[in-house]
Design a protein around this motif. Structure first.
Motif: not given
Length: 131
Positions: A119, A125, A128
């Motif tokens: 990432y 991250y 996501s």
């Protein structure tokens, strides 16, 4: 008053949960940067990341997004004491070759945790997880 540069890669970043710990000791955000391609990153139960240095060129070695803050030297211990267990201060090499102090993880901390190096950083991250 002397100060040091500190690279942070997780919850101490601007707008995140522990930024206040930096602000409380008079730290000032200086710039965004990337590390040299010799780090890997893990999520510790999706609460905070842990960045570990590996050999340059090692499998999985990558650059990690960081923020560099200028922090009064006497405030460094206070910030470290408030970090989650398993995080410590070490030397971090930035993409341009400069070495600064930075928040790094102890290897034992990442055992069994999810690697998130792909990432490129904690913020990516977190994004996501929102999807």
């Amino acid at each position: 008053m002397s100060s040091v540069l500190l690279a942070v890669n997780g919850t101490l970043m601007r707008g995140l949960e522990l930024e206040k710990n930096l602000l409380d000791v008079g730290a000032v955000f200086r710039y965004e940067a990337k590390t040299r391609r010799c780090y890997r990153l893990w999520s510790i139960r999706d609460i905070h990341p842990a960045m570990i240095r590996v050999e340059p060129g090692a499998e999985g070695a990558a650059q990690v997004d960081v923020e560099v803050w200028e922090i009064p030297a006497e405030g460094l211990a206070s910030v470290l004491q408030k970090e989650p267990e398993g995080l410590t201060i070490g030397k971090v090499t930035l993409e341009d070759g400069e070495t600064v102090l930075g928040v790094v993880g102890e290897p034992a901390l990442v055992r069994g945790m999810r690697e998130i190096t792909s990432y490129g950083g904690w913020r990516n991250y977190l994004k996501s997880l929102e999807k």
